[in-house]
Scaffold this active site. Structure first.
Site, PDB file in Angstrom:
ATOM      1  N   GLY A 135      40.408  36.611  37.273  1.00 34.74           N
ATOM      2  CA  GLY A 135      40.730  36.153  38.621  1.00 34.74           C
ATOM      3  C   GLY A 135      39.465  35.732  39.334  1.00 34.74           C
ATOM      4  O   GLY A 135      38.350  36.078  38.902  1.00 34.74           O
ATOM      5  N   GLN A 144      34.046  34.489  46.557  1.00 41.14           N
ATOM      6  CA  GLN A 144      33.017  34.821  45.556  1.00 41.14           C
ATOM      7  C   GLN A 144      32.109  33.640  45.241  1.00 41.14           C
ATOM      8  O   GLN A 144      31.015  33.829  44.722  1.00 41.14           O
ATOM      9  CB  GLN A 144      33.673  35.307  44.251  1.00 41.14           C
ATOM     10  CG  GLN A 144      34.384  36.642  44.406  1.00 41.14           C
ATOM     11  CD  GLN A 144      35.070  37.034  43.129  1.00 41.14           C
ATOM     12  OE1 GLN A 144      36.176  36.584  42.844  1.00 41.14           O
ATOM     13  NE2 GLN A 144      34.424  37.861  42.319  1.00 41.14           N
ATOM     14  N   CYS A 196      34.666  43.506  38.488  1.00 43.61           N
ATOM     15  CA  CYS A 196      34.575  42.381  39.416  1.00 43.61           C
ATOM     16  C   CYS A 196      33.390  41.521  39.010  1.00 43.61           C
ATOM     17  O   CYS A 196      32.310  42.047  38.741  1.00 43.61           O
ATOM     18  CB  CYS A 196      34.389  42.890  40.844  1.00 43.61           C
ATOM     19  SG  CYS A 196      34.285  41.562  42.065  1.00 43.61           S
ATOM     20  N   LEU A 197      33.598  40.215  38.970  1.00 42.24           N
ATOM     21  CA  LEU A 197      32.515  39.296  38.597  1.00 42.24           C
ATOM     22  C   LEU A 197      31.363  39.373  39.595  1.00 42.24           C
ATOM     23  O   LEU A 197      30.239  39.019  39.254  1.00 42.24           O
ATOM     24  CB  LEU A 197      33.046  37.863  38.513  1.00 42.24           C
ATOM     25  CG  LEU A 197      34.077  37.617  37.406  1.00 42.24           C
ATOM     26  CD1 LEU A 197      34.687  36.227  37.537  1.00 42.24           C
ATOM     27  CD2 LEU A 197      33.441  37.806  36.032  1.00 42.24           C
ATOM     28  N   HIS A 230      43.429  42.590  44.047  1.00 43.40           N
ATOM     29  CA  HIS A 230      41.959  42.571  44.028  1.00 43.40           C
ATOM     30  C   HIS A 230      41.440  41.258  44.639  1.00 43.40           C
ATOM     31  O   HIS A 230      40.515  41.272  45.464  1.00 43.40           O
ATOM     32  CB  HIS A 230      41.499  42.738  42.568  1.00 43.40           C
ATOM     33  CG  HIS A 230      40.045  42.572  42.309  1.00 43.40           C
ATOM     34  ND1 HIS A 230      39.247  43.584  41.823  1.00 43.40           N
ATOM     35  CD2 HIS A 230      39.217  41.492  42.440  1.00 43.40           C
ATOM     36  CE1 HIS A 230      38.003  43.146  41.692  1.00 43.40           C
ATOM     37  NE2 HIS A 230      37.957  41.870  42.047  1.00 43.40           N
ATOM     38  N   GLU A 231      42.047  40.130  44.256  1.00 40.75           N
ATOM     39  CA  GLU A 231      41.612  38.824  44.784  1.00 40.75           C
ATOM     40  C   GLU A 231      41.907  38.710  46.272  1.00 40.75           C
ATOM     41  O   GLU A 231      41.079  38.204  47.034  1.00 40.75           O
ATOM     42  CB  GLU A 231      42.290  37.666  44.032  1.00 40.75           C
ATOM     43  CG  GLU A 231      42.101  37.624  42.539  1.00 40.75           C
ATOM     44  CD  GLU A 231      40.687  37.875  42.081  1.00 40.75           C
ATOM     45  OE1 GLU A 231      39.735  37.586  42.842  1.00 40.75           O
ATOM     46  OE2 GLU A 231      40.513  38.386  40.969  1.00 40.75           O
ATOM     47  N   HIS A 271      39.293  40.298  48.351  1.00 44.00           N
ATOM     48  CA  HIS A 271      38.081  39.484  48.532  1.00 44.00           C
ATOM     49  C   HIS A 271      38.192  38.600  49.775  1.00 44.00           C
ATOM     50  O   HIS A 271      37.205  38.400  50.488  1.00 44.00           O
ATOM     51  CB  HIS A 271      37.845  38.578  47.318  1.00 44.00           C
ATOM     52  CG  HIS A 271      37.133  39.221  46.168  1.00 44.00           C
ATOM     53  ND1 HIS A 271      35.839  39.700  46.249  1.00 44.00           N
ATOM     54  CD2 HIS A 271      37.506  39.417  44.877  1.00 44.00           C
ATOM     55  CE1 HIS A 271      35.463  40.178  45.075  1.00 44.00           C
ATOM     56  NE2 HIS A 271      36.463  40.027  44.211  1.00 44.00           N
TER      57      HIS A 271
HETATM   58  O1  GNR Z   1      37.665  39.758  35.676  1.00 45.70           O
HETATM   59  C1  GNR Z   1      38.175  40.607  36.423  1.00 45.70           C
HETATM   60  N1  GNR Z   1      38.830  41.677  35.881  1.00 45.70           N
HETATM   61  C2  GNR Z   1      39.637  42.540  36.623  1.00 45.70           C
HETATM   62  C3  GNR Z   1      40.106  43.682  35.991  1.00 45.70           C
HETATM   63  C4  GNR Z   1      40.942  44.552  36.659  1.00 45.70           C
HETATM   64  C5  GNR Z   1      41.328  44.269  37.959  1.00 45.70           C
HETATM   65  C6  GNR Z   1      40.848  43.150  38.604  1.00 45.70           C
HETATM   66  C7  GNR Z   1      40.021  42.274  37.939  1.00 45.70           C
HETATM   67  S1  GNR Z   1      39.467  40.838  38.737  1.00 45.70           S
HETATM   68  C8  GNR Z   1      38.012  40.463  37.877  1.00 45.70           C
HETATM   69  C9  GNR Z   1      37.479  39.116  38.295  1.00 45.70           C
HETATM   70  C10 GNR Z   1      37.063  39.175  39.750  1.00 45.70           C
HETATM   71  O2  GNR Z   1      36.048  39.698  40.139  1.00 45.70           O
HETATM   72  N2  GNR Z   1      37.892  38.677  40.619  1.00 45.70           N
HETATM   73  O3  GNR Z   1      37.612  38.766  41.935  1.00 45.70           O
HETATM   74 NI    NI Z   2      36.365  40.513  42.158  1.00 50.50          NI
END
Ligand code: GNR
Ligand code: NI
Length: 167
Positions: free
Chosen positions: A46, A51, A91-92, A133-134, A137
């Protein structure tokens, strides 16, 4: 298409409240194409516009094995469904750290698609956690905010050190 730079925690720009998209035009569609390319290249499941330092309410996700089921949501509105369940999250913007986070097991997403049409879809499992999660952000929220102060400060210090060494 272009690979965009991803901001890293504790960059204060990750705390920006993203603004709604007014018109879904070619510049928005180009941004979404670049976000998908950036997400696939990273690789991640995601990515939120926040980001890549674009503070508009846009998220992309793809949790498929073959990386061929992209979803893009513009101005997403989430309705959480069911019990909370723990997912191991990464999270990236917080590279190298993985911790369990409690999320609703399901989510209903109302949003605009790339044509500017209203869509509504329901997800569970990893896709549900990823969409939540997104969406966080877009409100300047990161998964480390759900951890203890101690865990969060350890992660922050390690990343700050890596960033100092890289600079
Ligand atoms: O790559 C990602 N893996 C992930 C694993 C579990 C729950 C959420 C994520 S999102 C993350 C990519 C990211 O940072 N998206 O904002
Ligand atoms: Ni993230």
């Amino acid at each position: 298409m272009a690979i965009l730079d991803i901001l890293e925690y504790p960059d204060p720009r990750l705390r920006t409240q993203a603004q709604p998209v007014n018109v879904v035009d070619d510049s928005i569609r180009r941004l979404i194409a670049d976000m998908l390319e950036t997400m696939y290249e990273a690789p991640g499941i995601g990515l939120a516009a926040s980001q890549v330092d674009v503070h508009l309410r846009i998220i992309v996700v793809d949790v498929s094995e073959n990386r061929d089921e992209p979803h893009a949501f513009i101005n997403p509105e989430l309705t959480l469904i069911g019990e909370s369940v723990e997912f191991e999250e990464g999270c990236l913007s917080i590279p190298g750290f993985y911790e369990p986070v409690s999320r609703a097991e399901g989510v209903r997403v109302r949003a605009l698609d790339t044509a500017g049409d209203v869509i509504e879809q329901q997800f569970d499992g990893l896709l549900s956690a990823c969409v939540q999660h997104e969406n966080d952000h877009l409100d300047g929220k990161l998964f480390v905010d759900y951890l203890s102060v101690l865990k969060r400060s350890r992660i922050r210090k390690k990343l700050e050190k890596q960033q100092r060494l890289r600079a």
